[in-house]
Scaffold this active site. Structure first.
Site, PDB file in Angstrom:
ATOM      1  N   HIS A 194      41.632 107.724  85.374  1.00 19.19           N
ATOM      2  CA  HIS A 194      41.603 106.673  86.394  1.00 19.19           C
ATOM      3  C   HIS A 194      42.733 105.667  86.183  1.00 19.19           C
ATOM      4  O   HIS A 194      42.591 104.688  85.459  1.00 19.19           O
ATOM      5  CB  HIS A 194      40.243 105.965  86.304  1.00 19.19           C
ATOM      6  CG  HIS A 194      39.960 105.025  87.423  1.00 19.19           C
ATOM      7  ND1 HIS A 194      38.685 104.698  87.809  1.00 19.19           N
ATOM      8  CD2 HIS A 194      40.771 104.312  88.253  1.00 19.19           C
ATOM      9  CE1 HIS A 194      38.720 103.827  88.809  1.00 19.19           C
ATOM     10  NE2 HIS A 194      39.992 103.586  89.087  1.00 19.19           N
TER      11      HIS A 194
ATOM     12  N   ASN B 208      45.320 105.293  96.401  1.00 15.89           N
ATOM     13  CA  ASN B 208      45.499 104.125  97.277  1.00 15.89           C
ATOM     14  C   ASN B 208      46.920 103.581  97.194  1.00 15.89           C
ATOM     15  O   ASN B 208      47.172 102.456  96.776  1.00 15.89           O
ATOM     16  CB  ASN B 208      44.462 103.039  96.979  1.00 15.89           C
ATOM     17  CG  ASN B 208      44.415 102.632  95.521  1.00 15.89           C
ATOM     18  OD1 ASN B 208      44.863 103.358  94.638  1.00 15.89           O
ATOM     19  ND2 ASN B 208      43.857 101.462  95.266  1.00 15.89           N
TER      20      ASN B 208
ATOM     21  N   HIS C  18      34.163 105.479  93.579  1.00 12.99           N
ATOM     22  CA  HIS C  18      34.124 104.017  93.479  1.00 12.99           C
ATOM     23  C   HIS C  18      32.864 103.552  94.208  1.00 12.99           C
ATOM     24  O   HIS C  18      32.703 103.812  95.399  1.00 12.99           O
ATOM     25  CB  HIS C  18      35.372 103.412  94.119  1.00 12.99           C
ATOM     26  CG  HIS C  18      35.395 101.923  94.161  1.00 12.99           C
ATOM     27  ND1 HIS C  18      36.221 101.174  93.346  1.00 12.99           N
ATOM     28  CD2 HIS C  18      34.720 101.025  94.918  1.00 12.99           C
ATOM     29  CE1 HIS C  18      36.037  99.884  93.603  1.00 12.99           C
ATOM     30  NE2 HIS C  18      35.131  99.776  94.565  1.00 12.99           N
TER      31      HIS C  18
ATOM     32  N   HIS D 182      34.141 103.366  86.703  1.00 12.46           N
ATOM     33  CA  HIS D 182      33.969 102.010  86.156  1.00 12.46           C
ATOM     34  C   HIS D 182      32.554 101.438  86.329  1.00 12.46           C
ATOM     35  O   HIS D 182      32.346 100.420  87.000  1.00 12.46           O
ATOM     36  CB  HIS D 182      35.005 101.042  86.727  1.00 12.46           C
ATOM     37  CG  HIS D 182      35.302 101.167  88.195  1.00 12.46           C
ATOM     38  ND1 HIS D 182      34.323 101.196  89.176  1.00 12.46           N
ATOM     39  CD2 HIS D 182      36.487 101.255  88.848  1.00 12.46           C
ATOM     40  CE1 HIS D 182      34.888 101.308  90.353  1.00 12.46           C
ATOM     41  NE2 HIS D 182      36.212 101.335  90.186  1.00 12.46           N
TER      42      HIS D 182
ATOM     43  N   ASP E 117      41.216 102.364  84.334  1.00 13.58           N
ATOM     44  CA  ASP E 117      41.399 101.748  85.652  1.00 13.58           C
ATOM     45  C   ASP E 117      42.644 100.862  85.631  1.00 13.58           C
ATOM     46  O   ASP E 117      42.647  99.738  86.142  1.00 13.58           O
ATOM     47  CB  ASP E 117      40.170 100.945  86.077  1.00 13.58           C
ATOM     48  CG  ASP E 117      40.207 100.526  87.549  1.00 13.58           C
ATOM     49  OD1 ASP E 117      41.091 101.012  88.277  1.00 13.58           O
ATOM     50  OD2 ASP E 117      39.365  99.704  87.962  1.00 13.58           O
TER      51      ASP E 117
END
Length: 430
Positions: free
Chosen positions: A60, A94, A179, A232, A305
């Site tokens: 991630h 993204n 997510h 996460h 992340d």
């Protein structure tokens, strides 16, 4: 190039190994992993007192390219990954344009190949433009080489679309990286809902904003028999839901980040936007639940992340700052300090969560020192203490709350495909 790693503590959970041993690399592959190797090699690394591990894998990260190169690029992110001991990273979609078609997938792979630093695996978006309205071209992206599907940064709120995406993911043997956040519950929240948010006069984000999507998507995964990986995880309630789903046989895995098992909302005291992230830093009780979940295997993976931002996007009012922090260069020392040093994980358990289990989720043969495997190897000194210096980081971004923190555990060597890209703490790739 042949490399002989001598006398290190070889930790390879995939093969049940945790012992003083040697590792021989040649032709980009692991040739031997055993005691007292006497073969002649072009390079010998004395690993006495060090951990020798299969290369760390981060499921991630956000490398921001294409579209947001002022924050990070594939090259600068790869350099940070190597310095953090990571040999393989998975990039979230993204970007701008969004990774929702085979052309963008191929662009990322080409940029990573030209950088030639670490293995960079693109993740494809679930929906076109990440708008949650129409499925992306999953088949073409799978053929182009994505490693997973995700809408990270947001949830797919249309349940029917999400269920259909899971069916396609199963068809193409792809995991879904999820997510979990309901924006209608997050609202205009800036940090965890609780006494600290009230004290600081900031709008709070409730735990159920995460938990409601965790529950929904595990139900959908159970229905479609899809392998789902929850990103996460931050709340005690989510941990409970995951345990229950595992008991039912749902194919679910989960990850925790170093910031969520190291910090809590009480650490936010001066409106420093480097403490602003999504999901937010939760309560002390939630943090302990995440640590215990890592200890008992409910959460199988540690991911960073890694979310780089330009200084102007963090050096502003807390309410206006963007979410996220960088994490590639601080992940191993924080995990070693907080989890191994705190008694939650053994060294083997740590390697399992940072390499072995991520490799199993990707199903690509990574995360092991088995003979014949790709020679992706990380060597660290678990006992070296130092202060994290943000100015020494090679990431293009510097948004981290961990500057000045004392940690234990330094990455010394990162070997990718038999090539030494970090040599005794020095990055060999510019």
């Amino acid at each position: 190039m042949s490399i002989l790693i001598k006398g290190g503590r070889v930790i390879d959970p995939a093969n049940g190994i945790d012992d003083i041993s040697d590792v021989l690399i040649d032709g980009g592959k692991i040739v031997k992993a055993e005691k007292n190797i006497n073969d002649v090699a072009e390079r010998v690394i004395d690993a006495e007192g060090k951990w020798v591990m299969p290369g760390l894998i981060d499921l991630h990260v956000h490398f921001r390219e294409p579209g947001f190169e002022r924050k990070e690029t594939i090259r600068t992110g790869s350099r940070a990954a190597a310095m953090g001991g990571f040999t393989t990273v998975c990039c979230m979609p993204n970007t701008e344009p969004v990774v929702d078609n085979d052309i963008v997938v191929e662009f990322i792979k080409l940029k990573a190949e030209r950088a030639g630093i670490v293995n960079v695996l693109p993740i494809g978006a679930i929906s076109k433009g990440m708008k949650g309205e129409e499925l992306a071209d999953i088949g073409r992206m799978a053929s182009a080489g994505i490693c997973a599907l995700s809408e990270d940064g947001k949830s797919v709120l249309n349940s029917a679309l999400m269920k259909n995406a899971m069916r396609y993911a199963t068809m193409f043997n792809l995991p879904v990286f999820d997510h979990c956040e309901d924006p209608s519950l997050t609202g205009k929240g800036q940090m965890n809902a609780g006494p600290q948010a009230a004290y600081m006069g900031l709008a709070g984000i409730p735990n159920d904003s995460e938990e409601v999507i965790v529950a929904r998507d595990m139900i959908l995964a159970e229905s479609t028999k899809t392998a789902i990986h929850l990103c996460h995880i931050s709340t005690k309630g989510s941990v409970t839901l995951i345990r229950q789903a595992k008991e039912r046989g749902v194919k679910v895995t989960a990850e925790a980040t170093p910031h969520h098992f190291t910090l809590c909302d009480e650490d936010i005291t001066d409106y420093d936007a480097n403490y602003k992230m999504a999901p937010p830093l939760r309560s002390r009780e939630d943090r302990e639940a995440v640590r215990q979940a890592l200890a008992d295997g409910t959460i199988e993976v540690i991911s960073t992340d890694h979310a780089p931002h330009h200084v102007d996007e963090k050096n502003c009012e807390f309410q206006n700052a963007l979410n996220g922090i960088i994490g590639l260069e601080t992940s191993f020392p924080l995990a070693n300090t907080e989890l191994v040093g705190g008694g939650y994980l053994t060294p083997s358990g740590l390697v399992e969560k940072m390499s072995t289990n991520p490799g199993r989720i990707l199903r690509n043969g990574k995360g092991t020192l088995s003979v014949g495997a790709d020679a992706d190897v990380t060597i660290a000194d678990p006992n070296e203490e130092y202060i994290i210096d943000v100015d020494d980081m090679v990431s293009k971004a510097k948004n981290t709350p961990f500057g000045g923190r004392k940690v234990k555990g330094r990455i010394l060597y990162t070997v990718v495909g038999g090539e030494i890209v970090v040599d005794n703490g020095v990055l060999m790739k510019k």
